[in-house]
Design a protein around this motif. Sequence first.
Motif, short mmCIF file in Angstrom:
data_model
loop_
_atom_site.label_atom_id
_atom_site.label_comp_id
_atom_site.label_asym_id
_atom_site.label_seq_id
_atom_site.Cartn_x
_atom_site.Cartn_y
_atom_site.Cartn_z
N ALA A 77 -14.41 -13.44 -24.09
CA ALA A 77 -13.30 -12.50 -23.98
C ALA A 77 -13.48 -11.29 -24.90
O ALA A 77 -13.13 -10.17 -24.53
CB ALA A 77 -11.98 -13.22 -24.30
N GLU A 78 -14.05 -11.48 -26.09
CA GLU A 78 -14.18 -10.37 -27.03
C GLU A 78 -15.19 -9.32 -26.54
O GLU A 78 -15.21 -8.19 -27.04
CB GLU A 78 -14.62 -10.89 -28.40
N LEU A 79 -16.03 -9.69 -25.57
CA LEU A 79 -17.02 -8.76 -25.03
C LEU A 79 -16.62 -8.27 -23.64
O LEU A 79 -17.46 -7.87 -22.84
CB LEU A 79 -18.39 -9.43 -24.97
N GLY A 106 -22.29 -4.45 -27.26
CA GLY A 106 -21.76 -5.76 -27.62
C GLY A 106 -21.97 -6.09 -29.08
O GLY A 106 -21.12 -6.72 -29.72
N ILE A 107 -23.11 -5.69 -29.62
CA ILE A 107 -23.42 -5.96 -31.03
C ILE A 107 -22.37 -5.32 -31.95
O ILE A 107 -22.05 -5.85 -33.02
CB ILE A 107 -24.83 -5.45 -31.37
N LYS A 108 -21.80 -4.19 -31.51
CA LYS A 108 -20.84 -3.47 -32.34
C LYS A 108 -19.50 -4.21 -32.47
O LYS A 108 -18.77 -3.99 -33.43
CB LYS A 108 -20.57 -2.08 -31.75
N CYS A 109 -19.19 -5.05 -31.48
CA CYS A 109 -17.84 -5.63 -31.49
C CYS A 109 -17.81 -7.16 -31.51
O CYS A 109 -16.72 -7.74 -31.57
CB CYS A 109 -17.05 -5.13 -30.28
N SER A 132 -17.85 -13.54 -33.01
CA SER A 132 -17.87 -15.00 -32.87
C SER A 132 -19.26 -15.50 -32.53
O SER A 132 -20.14 -14.75 -32.10
CB SER A 132 -16.89 -15.43 -31.77
N SER A 133 -19.46 -16.81 -32.71
CA SER A 133 -20.74 -17.41 -32.36
C SER A 133 -20.96 -17.37 -30.85
O SER A 133 -22.09 -17.25 -30.38
CB SER A 133 -20.78 -18.87 -32.84
#
Length: 751
Positions: A10-12, A49-52, A55-56
């Motif tokens: 979800a975070e991505l 994606g690396i910027k935000c 989580s694992s």
Amino acid sequence: MAIAPLKIPAELRYIKAFAHEAEKIDEYQYSSQSRIVAYHCRMYAAQEGIKCTTSSEGEQYLGELIDLMSSEEENISAKRSQDLHVLCRDFANNVFDRADTEDKAGTSGRSTADQFASAAVYYEMIQQFYGSSMDEGQKKEEMNWAYCLRRAAEILMAVEENPQSKSIFTRKKGSCGEKEELKCPPELKSISLFVHHAEKLDRDDRAEAPVLAYYCRVYAVQQGMLCAASEERDSFLYRLFDQIELKKEVMSNITPKESHILCKGFADQMFENAIMKDEAGNVSKETAEGFLTASIFYEILQQFHENDKEENKKSTEQKEEERKKVHSLHRAVEVLKEIEEKRESDGSSASKDDMDKQTGKVGGKDIKNVTVIPKVVLIESPPSANMISKQKGVSSDDDGEINDTNAGASAGAVEENSSGEDNFAASTSPHSGACVVTTLAEDSLDEDDLCHSVFPQDNGRRDVQSYVLNEEQINVLEKQGFTRGLAKSLEANCEKFPIRFWVIDNSLSMEAHDGHQIIDTANHTDVRTSLCTRWEEIKNCVAYHARMSQLLGSKTHFRLLNDPKVVPQNFTIDDNGSTYNHLISNLSKTVPMGMTPTADHIQELGNIIRPIAPSMESMGQRAVIVLATDGLPISGKNLSTEEDTQEFVHAMRSLEGLPIWIVIRLCTDEQDVVDFYGKLDRQLNLSLDVLDDFEGEAEEVYEHNKWLTYGLPIHKMRELGFHDHVFDLIDKRPLTKEELKHFLFLLFGEG
């Protein structure tokens, strides 16, 4: 090897669109170009994606994403960064041009919105090729990106408001005597959302609404002045400017700084409300509207900042506004897509009446006088061919479609139709009767029934009736550049080949931008070509031959390789103008998709022709099969395999011994494809001709027969399946004296 889609945390969610576009390309792999685009979509997704990620799960996903890219690294490393940039940019432009053409033609729908959304992903992905400074090319791509997402959202919003509406600009007038909204001309569609939001704010009773509406219109005028000049543009902008002038008195009581604060506060409020609904799982039109409105006002805020496009000189506030605008645009489109997908998944199955229409039935009963052909199509018996010489009626067609040849005299020059009229529309053969095209389950059928569906009969006796072109038809052909001899040669050909089958490749690879289309020039002896997609090339080709079929009264069946879902997969054309118009409309709505399952269609055509072969042979007649394609056979989700090609060769071999003439019309320059089809002639015992596009064939003819100017009429005759041995030889070797004599007879007729 097919690549399974990865589950995105979800975070991505922001990078979902880029990963999804790469997965779409994976599903329909067809060229090195598309795989490079997929690679860079994943590259951009990984970078963002690396910027935000925090989580694992996010880190694991990005690791898997990078692993997927490793299979293409060798292909990527062999190319210069500049070449990769150009390749990705051309891919994006191709998708954008197709969507924009549909949009400006007034045929926008869900597929148009999807194409705009895809183009936006590609334009944003291209930004990884740039540094911190922005050149004109990057500015244009950034503008295209924002425009694509806005148009995608606007179209999807219109579809959501009224799924049955044909025009996405159809909006209801306000109630209680409210004024009718302004309608943007096509060249100003880039500002339509700003104008629409200004009009919505005119009906809003909030104190700040007049200020917000004012700046919507100011920004719309500023951007509208950058669009291509026209009377419609100027007239619309003048009316918009008049509306701005009416608000000047209100704006005199507020400073620019206060206006900036009001606009920013409104944008932030809309953004935060949309975020709250989105995070709560509220997938609704209101959520999408909130994101879309926020994106519009974050863009409007640009007029309050210094006009500095270099990233390192932008203020923190400006960068944050741009970040929110980007997120809002993406989520507006994604939410609207999710709404549409949910509606489709919840929708009921088609009604019985709809199914009856699709299967050629009325009231549950088969339509009269229609023969059922196993698993393939319904076709109606054509009328007697000698009716052509008995009727002199002329009908016209105002659809304005196809005039792609404008071909000139005898062997080569191109004659332009200076009147601007469609030469094909000047005359049609006088047959009547509609043709039904559909797909049915297998049914019982004997040879006599099938023969009756293809050949005219007289008192039960099968016979070849004389086929004669009338003067109107010959005149139309002469206006297209055919000599009278070529017209009479076509006449004889229609008698020997009473039916044609076109198999049209609409696989995803047809989106490649290396096709060629004929364009008109002021010089009637000149032929020019321009680059286009392969699909545009083949659409123009099919449109020409559909109209030719209508003119000649020669029945032609067109079938798409892949079911386009939104329109029928099969069409029949003879002399019915409305049927032709329907075909052209359906082709314009068809978006290339899927694999290249050529073998299946070849086998089905063999099943159609095989039962009637004895009757055709007894009358000295044959069928024509035209395969218009750009690639090797592909049945799975990977590149063409040895199994695919062998299956295709086996299907072609099953046609051996049947009374057919096969034309393979290629629309690609890829050497492996050209080599594969070129070798078929030597592998199979079939009457077969492999054709390139007009320019390619002209070069081959010139190599062997320099005395001949290879004109479009000759090329078009070869495309439609005209079969004479000298036509087959002109691009293979020099003609002998006897062959030359026969060729000139075909060209000019009897002396």
